[in-house]
Motif scaffolding. Structure first.
Motif, short mmCIF file in Angstrom:
data_model
loop_
_atom_site.label_atom_id
_atom_site.label_comp_id
_atom_site.label_asym_id
_atom_site.label_seq_id
_atom_site.Cartn_x
_atom_site.Cartn_y
_atom_site.Cartn_z
N ALA A 76 27.22 30.39 15.69
CA ALA A 76 27.90 29.13 15.42
C ALA A 76 28.63 29.23 14.09
O ALA A 76 29.61 28.52 13.86
N GLY A 77 28.18 30.12 13.21
CA GLY A 77 28.94 30.37 12.00
C GLY A 77 28.69 29.37 10.90
O GLY A 77 29.60 28.66 10.47
N PHE A 78 27.44 29.29 10.43
CA PHE A 78 27.14 28.44 9.29
C PHE A 78 26.55 29.28 8.16
O PHE A 78 25.90 30.30 8.41
N GLY A 79 26.81 28.84 6.95
CA GLY A 79 26.25 29.55 5.81
C GLY A 79 25.86 28.56 4.72
O GLY A 79 26.21 27.37 4.78
N LEU A 80 25.10 29.05 3.74
CA LEU A 80 24.71 28.21 2.60
C LEU A 80 25.88 28.11 1.63
O LEU A 80 26.58 29.09 1.39
N HIS A 81 26.09 26.94 1.06
CA HIS A 81 27.20 26.78 0.10
C HIS A 81 26.94 27.63 -1.15
O HIS A 81 25.80 27.84 -1.54
N PHE A 82 28.03 28.15 -1.73
CA PHE A 82 27.91 29.03 -2.92
C PHE A 82 28.38 28.32 -4.17
O PHE A 82 28.32 28.85 -5.27
N ASP A 83 28.92 27.10 -4.02
CA ASP A 83 29.24 26.26 -5.17
C ASP A 83 29.22 24.82 -4.68
O ASP A 83 28.86 24.57 -3.51
N LEU A 84 29.54 23.86 -5.55
CA LEU A 84 29.53 22.46 -5.14
C LEU A 84 30.94 21.89 -5.03
O LEU A 84 31.10 20.74 -4.64
N THR A 85 31.95 22.69 -5.35
CA THR A 85 33.33 22.21 -5.31
C THR A 85 33.86 22.22 -3.88
O THR A 85 34.45 21.24 -3.41
N VAL A 86 33.63 23.32 -3.18
CA VAL A 86 34.10 23.45 -1.80
C VAL A 86 33.44 22.39 -0.90
O VAL A 86 34.13 21.68 -0.16
N PRO A 87 32.11 22.20 -0.98
CA PRO A 87 31.50 21.14 -0.16
C PRO A 87 31.99 19.74 -0.56
O PRO A 87 32.14 18.87 0.29
N PHE A 88 32.24 19.54 -1.86
CA PHE A 88 32.71 18.22 -2.30
C PHE A 88 34.10 17.93 -1.74
O PHE A 88 34.37 16.82 -1.29
#
Lengths: 463, 463
Positions: A76-88
């Motif tokens: 499905a292609g999920f990963g843990l975020h590596f910063d908080l800017t991209v998720p924000f």
């Protein structure tokens, strides 16, 4: 289970060390909220296409899959975020209809990077981010705002060493390069990438690489002279004009705008500068990330320069866009773990106790546990953290129990009416085990000094 | 980026919803610390052999791998933790030499389970755990302690519906089954597993399954009668004696010990019981996890029974052991997301503002931004959260800007000396935009009522 061992890159703190981290997080949150920033959290997981858009960190992403994944959900292609800017940025796009702009938010969360653990690099670490995001437009005074808020927060962490916030502006750099005849985007990017190496390589080596990249020697020299401008005040405009010529500045609206934003920022934070807190224009700061479009920040901690930048960010005019609406933003991210873990492991920084309890309520015998519980309840009702002794050992042993945990006070409940108490008094007594002072006390009114209510963290020099 | 969509099972909250969750976390933390519990965090990642020891959740584990994993690190076997108990047991073993026992700790962290998202089940959620762990021994009064602490914390969340904490004791159950002739461990486990279905299946169906498992009909009936005992006071011992006979109780030290621990626990928390807060002995509670050895807890929230247990735990005498030393513990875990997410999404529970700001400082024109900033700084120095208007719109628009965010006060800075202010007064003025009241005010001394300082969360019934 045999004794487990630590996982490299996944630091874990003991209670008195975690108390340091918690005070850092509490201080950051208090300052952020005083400035009107709302706290949010984003999920730890993002679709890979969101994570991999920022190409240079692709190698660092942790992928997730379920142990017993079914065929239809596989890959499905999920990963843990590596910063908080991209998720924000993703959060803003997803929830834009329910947000008010300009939207100020802070986020105190863990991020994960699968890079090789090395000095100051972790695979799991906590970041503290603040950003202001507008809809379509975001005036430059918000660049000053996020700088002030983060500097205000860092200043209040009085167990931190001093630090230098280094500010530059990409408009200034791109405008200046254009004035030098460097306009090809690929060349500009390559020159910035090489200039960014100045904190690791000698200037002569960078100069050689600039020439190898196609610059003539004089231009390479000017690029390095520009990057060499470091000044704590708004003389930066004058120094750039000296180097490039006033005509170059007058002839480049982008360069003039960058200089104006940078000078305004330095003037806007001048009142926060003190011996421990320095803010400088440093024209060598370029930031590796290509989404910055104006102001860029890095921060060096005195005595911990090897950590690299502990607090970085900048202005991004086009990070979040859904094609119709663009959400320009400016933000700055403080590496909480990157600072706290070296401070506690290298300098031994820790809270002065390993438990929140300010008071250990002693236990005369197991039958009188309800009496000791009642004292504890009375203290807690007035927000004094305390615990009751685990067992009715000799009082000397109970005092050592408190000492081992750093609990400053031991409370001896009043003996039941008609008996002679061990404390030699008919009243409750409380002992400050640091001074040995022991006095009569009333559970309904006795209060320790405010500084004893919470575990204290002090810089090692002061201890 | 096209508009992103939500990921099923990974709930995300808007700012006014996150404020609810933050208040829950703050209240829990305050109560835990008042009782002397130290906050720690464990890494999100554990080796698979640690995670899979608890067999029944193996299917739920998320495995991690790096996007560009090298051959030597491939299949290293790490996954995200699915609860906070297993990592805590590992933390205790790993750091035992640096901890003081009994060790009280709380943990407020996210956990991940790869199960199919459904009503009340999430793939990422926040838990709040408290545990007390001893070295070699841990007296039963700590069972009472963790119950009291968690009930104290839940009681203070006044926007929560009422709840019932259901307590049982595995010693009681195992002792009672032995008195009925059920001693084979595999049979005891199977009977407990079937009894645990009573909240989902009719008693007659469970009885049929008990008989199918090999029990005679009378024994199956007694097992169900035992599970049917639910009482809010310490009459539980008398009711068990009525059912099994006084001789059975006298003849089984394990049964007697379980009854004694359960009765003591009910007496120990009786003073915390009120209309919203119920604690009952419920002998049908078995908990699916095989590491519990004595007290077990579950909790049902009024009106949200379909969520299942929102707060569970128990006594485990052998979860953490390194072969030489055993660390017995007792703990309880509150499902923060499991409660908060349905409350905000189903009932619309939210804070009364979406920003921390209690005050919007209005802006007369862009040139007077420093004057508005100075007012904000004066308020913040006295811990009043505020923000300055983003742009110098008409005051009516600035008031609506505050209204949309739920900010209760708008501050109009004093006009510069010699001008006539828009407010019609030479002084600073502050308007309560809920009442419309507008009064002269001094930034150095004006203070809003305490209840306006922070966003407020109220139960929907009270709003």
């Amino acid at each position: 289970m045999s004794k487990p061992t630590a996982l490299s890159g996944f630091p874990e703190l003991l209670p008195a060390q975690r108390a340091v981290e918690q005070q850092v997080l509490d201080t950051l949150r208090e300052v952020f909220e005083l400035h009107g920033f709302a706290g949010i959290e984003t999920r730890a997981v993002e679709p890979l296409d969101v994570l991999l858009r920022k190409g240079d960190t692709a190698k660092e992403v942790y992928l997730l899959r379920r142990l017993h994944e079914t065929a239809e959900e596989g890959h499905a292609g999920f990963g843990l975020h590596f910063d908080l800017t991209v998720p924000f940025a993703r959060y803003v796009l997803e929830h834009a209809g329910h947000l008010e702009f300009p939207f100020r938010r802070y986020q105190l969360q863990k991020v994960w990077r699968g890079e090789r653990p090395q000095d100051g690099r972790f695979r799991e670490f906590t970041q503290a981010d603040i950003d202001v995001v507008g809809r379509d437009v975001l005036p430059a005074h918000h660049d000053v705002e996020v700088t002030r808020v983060m500097v205000d927060a860092l200043r209040r962490l009085d167990f931190l060493p001093g630090f230098t916030l280094q500010v530059n502006n990409r408009k200034l750099v791109v405008g200046a390069y254009a004035a030098l005849g460097l306009t090809e985007p690929a060349v500009v990017d390559e020159v910035m990438r090489l200039v960014d190496k100045l904190d690791k390589l000698p200037a002569a080596e960078v100069r050689t690489q600039l020439v190898a990249a196609g610059l003539d020697d004089a231009t390479a020299g000017t690029v390095l002279d520009l990057a060499g401008i470091v000044t704590p005040d708004d003389t930066v405009a004058a120094r750039v004009a000296d180097l490039l010529g006033a005509d170059a500045v007058a002839g480049s609206p982008l360069l003039a705008e960058g200089l104006d934003e940078l000078s305004s920022l330095l003037r806007g934070v001048a009142d926060l500068v003190d011996d421990r807190t320095r803010v400088v224009a440093d024209l060598s700061i370029a930031r590796g990330l290509d989404y910055y479009t104006g102001t860029v920040f890095e921060t060096r901690l005195d005595g911990f320069e090897s950590l690299g930048s502990i607090c970085s960010g900048g202005r991004y005019d086009a990070l979040a866009t859904d094609g119709r609406t663009t959400y320009p933003g400016v933000g700055i991210s403080f590496g909480v773990s990157r600072v706290v873990v070296p401070l506690v492991t290298r300098t031994g920084l820790a809270a002065d106790r390993s438990v929140p309890s300010a008071v250990l309520v002693a236990l005369t015998d197991e039958d009188s546990r309800p009496a000791s519980d009642a004292v504890a309840a009375a203290l807690r009702a007035r927000r004094i953290p305390c615990e009751v002794a685990a067992s009715a050992q000799r009082f000397g042993k109970q005092i050592r129990y408190a000492e081992r945990r750093g609990i400053p006070y031991v409370w001896f409940p009043a003996p039941p009416a008609g008996t002679t108490g061990t404390t030699g008094s008919g009243a409750h007594q409380v002992k400050d085990i640091r001074s040995g002072d022991q006095v009569d006390a009333d559970p309904a009114s006795w209060t320790p000094p405010t500084e004893d209510l919470r575990p204290r963290v002090q810089a090692k020099e002061q201890q």
